[in-house]
Structures are given as structure tokens and as C-alpha cells.
Design an enzyme around this catalytic site. Structure first.
Site, PDB file in Angstrom:
ATOM      1  N   SER A  18      52.719  31.057  43.591  1.00 48.78           N
ATOM      2  CA  SER A  18      53.301  32.276  44.163  1.00 48.78           C
ATOM      3  C   SER A  18      52.258  33.061  44.964  1.00 48.78           C
ATOM      4  O   SER A  18      52.604  33.695  45.973  1.00 48.78           O
ATOM      5  CB  SER A  18      53.934  33.153  43.082  1.00 48.78           C
ATOM      6  OG  SER A  18      52.968  33.709  42.233  1.00 48.78           O
ATOM      7  N   ARG A  74      33.730  15.742  36.190  1.00 47.02           N
ATOM      8  CA  ARG A  74      33.862  16.869  37.136  1.00 47.02           C
ATOM      9  C   ARG A  74      33.207  16.574  38.475  1.00 47.02           C
ATOM     10  O   ARG A  74      33.701  16.986  39.530  1.00 47.02           O
ATOM     11  CB  ARG A  74      33.199  18.116  36.539  1.00 47.02           C
ATOM     12  CG  ARG A  74      34.130  18.917  35.684  1.00 47.02           C
ATOM     13  CD  ARG A  74      33.521  20.247  35.302  1.00 47.02           C
ATOM     14  NE  ARG A  74      34.069  20.679  34.035  1.00 47.02           N
ATOM     15  CZ  ARG A  74      35.307  21.151  33.875  1.00 47.02           C
ATOM     16  NH1 ARG A  74      36.116  21.292  34.901  1.00 47.02           N
ATOM     17  NH2 ARG A  74      35.741  21.504  32.688  1.00 47.02           N
ATOM     18  N   LEU A 102      34.779  24.715  38.574  1.00 47.11           N
ATOM     19  CA  LEU A 102      34.140  23.968  39.657  1.00 47.11           C
ATOM     20  C   LEU A 102      32.638  23.818  39.390  1.00 47.11           C
ATOM     21  O   LEU A 102      32.011  24.708  38.805  1.00 47.11           O
ATOM     22  CB  LEU A 102      34.381  24.701  40.978  1.00 47.11           C
ATOM     23  CG  LEU A 102      35.876  24.800  41.334  1.00 47.11           C
ATOM     24  CD1 LEU A 102      36.124  25.885  42.363  1.00 47.11           C
ATOM     25  CD2 LEU A 102      36.394  23.443  41.802  1.00 47.11           C
ATOM     26  N   ASN A 116      38.525  33.735  44.945  1.00 43.53           N
ATOM     27  CA  ASN A 116      39.436  33.490  43.822  1.00 43.53           C
ATOM     28  C   ASN A 116      40.206  34.767  43.504  1.00 43.53           C
ATOM     29  O   ASN A 116      39.747  35.881  43.798  1.00 43.53           O
ATOM     30  CB  ASN A 116      38.618  33.075  42.589  1.00 43.53           C
ATOM     31  CG  ASN A 116      39.497  32.741  41.390  1.00 43.53           C
ATOM     32  OD1 ASN A 116      40.549  32.090  41.526  1.00 43.53           O
ATOM     33  ND2 ASN A 116      39.096  33.183  40.217  1.00 43.53           N
ATOM     34  N   HIS A 118      41.744  36.509  40.008  1.00 42.57           N
ATOM     35  CA  HIS A 118      41.707  36.379  38.551  1.00 42.57           C
ATOM     36  C   HIS A 118      42.603  37.460  37.948  1.00 42.57           C
ATOM     37  O   HIS A 118      42.522  38.629  38.341  1.00 42.57           O
ATOM     38  CB  HIS A 118      40.268  36.533  38.043  1.00 42.57           C
ATOM     39  CG  HIS A 118      40.174  36.405  36.555  1.00 42.57           C
ATOM     40  ND1 HIS A 118      40.253  35.182  35.919  1.00 42.57           N
ATOM     41  CD2 HIS A 118      40.047  37.334  35.583  1.00 42.57           C
ATOM     42  CE1 HIS A 118      40.179  35.375  34.611  1.00 42.57           C
ATOM     43  NE2 HIS A 118      40.048  36.673  34.380  1.00 42.57           N
ATOM     44  N   GLU A 152      28.829  31.246  38.250  1.00 48.67           N
ATOM     45  CA  GLU A 152      29.163  31.838  36.954  1.00 48.67           C
ATOM     46  C   GLU A 152      30.665  32.155  36.943  1.00 48.67           C
ATOM     47  O   GLU A 152      31.163  32.855  37.841  1.00 48.67           O
ATOM     48  CB  GLU A 152      28.341  33.121  36.750  1.00 48.67           C
ATOM     49  CG  GLU A 152      28.290  33.539  35.298  1.00 48.67           C
ATOM     50  CD  GLU A 152      27.433  34.792  35.094  1.00 48.67           C
ATOM     51  OE1 GLU A 152      27.552  35.404  34.040  1.00 48.67           O
ATOM     52  OE2 GLU A 152      26.679  35.154  36.028  1.00 48.67           O
ATOM     53  N   ASP A 154      34.239  33.446  36.981  1.00 47.97           N
ATOM     54  CA  ASP A 154      34.887  34.744  37.187  1.00 47.97           C
ATOM     55  C   ASP A 154      33.894  35.874  37.459  1.00 47.97           C
ATOM     56  O   ASP A 154      34.106  37.027  37.039  1.00 47.97           O
ATOM     57  CB  ASP A 154      35.827  35.089  36.019  1.00 47.97           C
ATOM     58  CG  ASP A 154      36.946  34.071  35.893  1.00 47.97           C
ATOM     59  OD1 ASP A 154      37.345  33.506  36.928  1.00 47.97           O
ATOM     60  OD2 ASP A 154      37.412  33.831  34.768  1.00 47.97           O
ATOM     61  N   GLN A 182      51.323  42.586  41.696  1.00 46.82           N
ATOM     62  CA  GLN A 182      50.194  43.238  42.365  1.00 46.82           C
ATOM     63  C   GLN A 182      49.273  42.211  43.025  1.00 46.82           C
ATOM     64  O   GLN A 182      48.719  42.454  44.093  1.00 46.82           O
ATOM     65  CB  GLN A 182      49.385  44.073  41.358  1.00 46.82           C
ATOM     66  CG  GLN A 182      50.130  45.257  40.816  1.00 46.82           C
ATOM     67  CD  GLN A 182      50.512  46.232  41.908  1.00 46.82           C
ATOM     68  OE1 GLN A 182      49.678  46.636  42.705  1.00 46.82           O
ATOM     69  NE2 GLN A 182      51.778  46.593  41.954  1.00 46.82           N
ATOM     70  N   GLU A 183      49.108  41.070  42.368  1.00 43.78           N
ATOM     71  CA  GLU A 183      48.270  40.005  42.954  1.00 43.78           C
ATOM     72  C   GLU A 183      48.773  39.646  44.349  1.00 43.78           C
ATOM     73  O   GLU A 183      47.990  39.421  45.275  1.00 43.78           O
ATOM     74  CB  GLU A 183      48.298  38.754  42.069  1.00 43.78           C
ATOM     75  CG  GLU A 183      47.624  38.931  40.729  1.00 43.78           C
ATOM     76  CD  GLU A 183      47.578  37.630  39.924  1.00 43.78           C
ATOM     77  OE1 GLU A 183      47.359  36.554  40.511  1.00 43.78           O
ATOM     78  OE2 GLU A 183      47.774  37.695  38.700  1.00 43.78           O
TER      79      GLU A 183
HETATM   80  C1  GAR Z   1      47.867  33.983  38.733  1.00 40.23           C
HETATM   81  O1  GAR Z   1      48.132  35.007  37.828  1.00 40.23           O
HETATM   82  C2  GAR Z   1      46.370  33.857  38.959  1.00 40.23           C
HETATM   83  O2  GAR Z   1      45.695  35.082  38.960  1.00 40.23           O
HETATM   84  C3  GAR Z   1      45.974  33.039  37.762  1.00 40.23           C
HETATM   85  O3  GAR Z   1      46.990  32.076  37.622  1.00 40.23           O
HETATM   86  C4  GAR Z   1      48.215  32.611  38.125  1.00 40.23           C
HETATM   87  C5  GAR Z   1      48.740  31.647  39.156  1.00 40.23           C
HETATM   88  O4  GAR Z   1      50.011  32.026  39.598  1.00 40.23           O
HETATM   89  N1  GAR Z   1      44.688  32.438  37.957  1.00 40.23           N
HETATM   90  C6  GAR Z   1      43.836  32.164  36.975  1.00 40.23           C
HETATM   91  O5  GAR Z   1      44.079  32.398  35.801  1.00 40.23           O
HETATM   92  C7  GAR Z   1      42.533  31.554  37.420  1.00 40.23           C
HETATM   93  N2  GAR Z   1      41.631  31.417  36.323  1.00 40.23           N
HETATM   94  P1  GAR Z   1      50.590  31.401  40.956  1.00 40.23           P
HETATM   95  O6  GAR Z   1      50.424  29.876  40.860  1.00 40.23           O
HETATM   96  O7  GAR Z   1      52.043  31.778  40.923  1.00 40.23           O
HETATM   97  O8  GAR Z   1      49.850  31.979  42.114  1.00 40.23           O
END
Ligand code: GAR
Length: 198
Positions: A18, A74, A102, A116, A118, A152, A154, A182-183
């Protein structure tokens, strides 16, 4: 067929995508191609079943799967991922729900262009299960952070944050949905600011 953008953007996903959708839609609505010469050229997933891949394909965006389960460690996974990403010569690589840690070599390779999102108000709650941990800690506020990626987990310069309330009786799912909405606003905003800065 539209011309290749001067500043290609590659998005990495693992799931529903999303945030990827929000980024692609913002790039179109806010005319990143005309204003910044930028556009999303590829969506790459480590999971063949990532729901977001189908949407990207429907939009005419190139997709690829680099399945981590097909790689012994990895290092070999990251090398294959780098090869798939570098084929697009990206100006930016955006992690959008990409659930793999990564290697330092990978992070170094994309230094300055790897971003990223988070789902917590960093530096609180790096890692997983951020919403459950925020509720259990009794936080009154939660949120999300867009940040540069460093080796490191996040950490790295914060580019944007959003805050939401934790409501009485919240479940992790309810809080996650509030944060996710909000993201979808702050990720495009942060990327647009980076593009505008040149
Ligand atoms: C989101 O909430 C993102 O912030 C989180 O995964 C979700 C993905 O949703 N990311 C992490 O936790 C990264 N460590 P989406 O696939 O619908 O964008």
C-alpha cells in the site's frame, strides 16, 4: 511508451504494497516526471506472492521477484537483488514494507539513495511488532518514520515523521491501520522533498 525518467525510482516490497501504491499515485498526481524527471520504473519483491506485484503490473510498471528462499545466505540474496535493482540505474531505492535485513555491503552500495519507512516513532521501537509494543508500553502516541537506511537497523537520518494517538482499547491492528494511513502521506512527501532538493 513513455520515455525513461532521468531519475528512476525502484521500490522494494514484501507484502500488500500500500505504501508503494501511495508513492506511485503521488508520482503521477504530483507530476514528478515533469517537475523532477523522476518516476517509478520497477517494483521488486523478495516474495513471489506479494499482493502489490499484481497492482504494479496492472500499472505497466516492471516487476521482478528475487526470492530469498532460493538463496543460501544473505550475501547471495543481496547480490542477486542488487543486480535486479541496478539494471534500472536508480536514483532512489525505496523500501516499502520490505521485510528483509540488508547486508552492510548492500547498504553501502546504495548509500544516500536508500530510504525506508518504519511503523514507529523512531528511535522508539526499532524492529518488529511495533504497534503491539507501543500499546504494551502504555504509549499515548505512536506513528511512523521515513528515514535514510544505514547498516544499523532502523537508524539513519529521519526525513519525516507522523504522530497518531493510541486510543483506549486499541488493538495492534487498529493502531496499525491508523499509522498506515499516515504512512501513505509522509512517504510521498519525504521523497518529493528529496527530489526537489536535487
Ligand atoms: C508498513 O506499515 C511499513 O511501515 C512496515 O510494513 C508495512 C507495509 O505495508 N514496514 C516495516 O515494518 C519495515 N520493517 P504495505 O506493504 O501496505 O506498504
Amino acid at each position: 511508451m513513455s520515455a525513461l525518467p532521468a531519475r528512476p525510482i525502484v521500490i522494494l516490497i514484501s507484502g500488500s504494497g500500500s505504501n508503494m501504491t501511495a508513492l506511485v499515485e503521488a508520482s503521477r498526481q504530483r507530476r514528478w516526471a515533469q517537475r523532477f524527471g523522476a518516476g517509478v520504473v520497477a517494483v521488486i519483491s523478495n516474495r513471489p506472492d506479494a499482493v502489490g506485484l499484481g497492482w504494479a503490473r496492472e500499472q505497466g510498471i516492471a516487476t521482478a521477484v528475487i526470492d530469498h528462499k532460493q538463496h543460501a545466505d544473505r550475501e547471495t540474496f543481496d547480490a542477486a537483488l542488487m543486480q535486479a535493482i541496478d539494471a534500472h540505474r536508480p536514483a532512489l531505492v525505496l523500501l516499502a514494507g520490505f521485510m528483509r535485513i540488508l547486508t552492510p555491503g548492500f547498504v553501502r552500495h546504495y548509500e544516500g539513495r536508500l530510504i525506508n519507512i518504519h511503523p514507529s516513532l523512531l528511535p522508539a521501537f526499532a524492529g518488529l511488532k511495533t504497534h503491539q509494543r507501543a500499546i504494551e508500553a502504555g504509549c499515548r502516541f505512536a506513528g511512523a518514520t521515513v528515514h535514510r537506511v544505514t547498516s544499523e537497523l532502523d537508524h539513519g537520518e529521519y526525513l519525516e515523521q507522523a504522530v497518531v494517538p493510541v486510543l483506549p482499547g486499541d488493538t495492534a491492528e487498529a493502531l496499525a491501520a491508523r499509522v498506515l494511513s499516515q504512512e501513505h502521506m509522509i512517504y510521498p512527501l519525504a521523497v518529493e522533498r528529496l527530489l526537489a532538493a536535487g
